[in-house]
Design a protein around this motif. Structure first.
Motif, PDB file in Angstrom:
ATOM      1  N   ASN A   3       0.840  -1.185   0.000  1.00 27.05           N
ATOM      2  CA  ASN A   3       0.000   0.000   0.000  1.00 27.05           C
ATOM      3  C   ASN A   3       0.885   1.248   0.000  1.00 27.05           C
ATOM      4  O   ASN A   3       1.536   1.548   0.995  1.00 27.05           O
ATOM      5  N   ASN A   5       0.181   4.446   0.169  1.00 29.62           N
ATOM      6  CA  ASN A   5      -0.190   5.454   1.167  1.00 29.62           C
ATOM      7  C   ASN A   5       0.310   5.067   2.555  1.00 29.62           C
ATOM      8  O   ASN A   5       0.758   5.913   3.325  1.00 29.62           O
ATOM      9  N   LYS A   6       0.227   3.768   2.871  1.00 28.91           N
ATOM     10  CA  LYS A   6       0.745   3.298   4.160  1.00 28.91           C
ATOM     11  C   LYS A   6       2.253   3.491   4.209  1.00 28.91           C
ATOM     12  O   LYS A   6       2.804   3.890   5.240  1.00 28.91           O
ATOM     13  N   THR A  10       4.224   5.649   6.991  1.00 30.91           N
ATOM     14  CA  THR A  10       5.291   5.043   7.792  1.00 30.91           C
ATOM     15  C   THR A  10       6.589   5.829   7.649  1.00 30.91           C
ATOM     16  O   THR A  10       7.299   6.069   8.635  1.00 30.91           O
ATOM     17  N   GLN A  47       0.585  -0.546  16.727  1.00 30.58           N
ATOM     18  CA  GLN A  47      -0.847  -0.299  16.565  1.00 30.58           C
ATOM     19  C   GLN A  47      -1.646  -1.302  17.380  1.00 30.58           C
ATOM     20  O   GLN A  47      -1.306  -2.482  17.440  1.00 30.58           O
ATOM     21  N   ASP A  55       0.681   7.342  16.845  1.00 32.56           N
ATOM     22  CA  ASP A  55       1.762   6.897  15.966  1.00 32.56           C
ATOM     23  C   ASP A  55       3.127   6.964  16.638  1.00 32.56           C
ATOM     24  O   ASP A  55       3.967   6.094  16.435  1.00 32.56           O
TER      25      ASP A  55
END
Length: 176
Positions: A3, A5-6, A10, A47, A55
Motif C-alpha cells: 500500500n 499510502n501506508k 510510515t 498499533q 503513531d
C-alpha cells in the motif's frame, strides 16, 4: 509494503521519530540510542486496533502523524487526543507533513484546550508561550471546537526538551 499510502505514512512517522531523537540528543550520529531502555526516547508505537495509542510516543506527548493532501485538522486533533488518552499520556498532538519541505518544517497542531494545559504545566503566560514556541492561531468560524494552534516540528523539539526539564517526573514510565 504493497500500500503506497501506508508506506508514505510510515516514512513520515519514521522521519519525525528520527528528527526528534536527534534534536533531543537521544541518539548518536548513527541513530543508535545512547540508552535504549530510556523512557525519554521517541518511539513509533505498535498499533492496537480500536484502542489505537497514536503513531509516536514522545513523553508526555502522543503524536498523530499525517501525510495527506487534504487537511482535516480539527478531526485529526480529536483523534490524537483520544489516542493519547488510550496510551495514558496527557497530550495528543497532530504532526502534518508539508510537501517538499524538510521534516523540521512539518506542522504541529494542537487544540486550544490542550495548548492551555501545556502552557499552564510550564507556568508560562499566554504571550510568552506563544512567542517562545512560534505558535499561530487558526480560528475556523464560531465553533470553538474547530479552533487550534500551530507550530513547527523544530519548535516541538524545543517544547519537549523544555517540558521534560521543567515539569517533574515526566517520562514514559512515569506516565503509565
Amino acid at each position: 509494503m504493497s500500500n503506497p499510502n501506508k508506506a508514505k505514512g510510515t516514512a513520515w512517522e519514521s522521519a519525525i521519530r528520527d528528527y526528534l531523537n536527534y534534536e533531543l540528543d537521544l541518539v548518536n550520529d548513527y541513530g543508535t540510542f545512547f540508552d535504549p531502555m530510556s523512557g525519554e526516547n521517541i518511539r513509533r508505537a505498535a498499533q492496537e486496533g480500536s484502542r489505537d495509542v497514536g503513531d509516536i510516543h514522545a513523553a508526555p506527548f502522543v503524536l498523530e502523524a499525517k501525510n495527506t493532501k487534504r487537511p482535516a485538522v480539527p478531526t485529526w486533533i480529536r483523534q490524537a487526543e483520544r489516542e493519547a488518552e488510550h496510551a495514558g499520556f496527557p497530550y495528543g498532538l497532530v504532526v502534518r507533513k508539508v510537501r517538499l519541505q524538510h521534516t523540521h518544517m512539518g506542522r504541529v497542531h494542537v487544540s486550544v484546550r490542550t495548548w492551555t494545559r501545556i502552557r499552564l504545566a510550564l507556568g508560562m503566560s499566554t504571550s510568552a508561550f506563544r512567542e517562545l514556541y512560534g505558535w499561530s492561531v487558526s480560528l475556523r468560524g464560531l465553533d470553538t471546537s474547530r479552533w487550534y494552534l500551530t507550530t513547527t516540528v523544530r519548535e516541538l523539539a524545543d517544547l519537549i526538551r523544555d517540558y521534560r526539564r521543567t515539569v517533574p517526573g515526566v517520562s514514559a514510565r512515569a506516565l503509565r
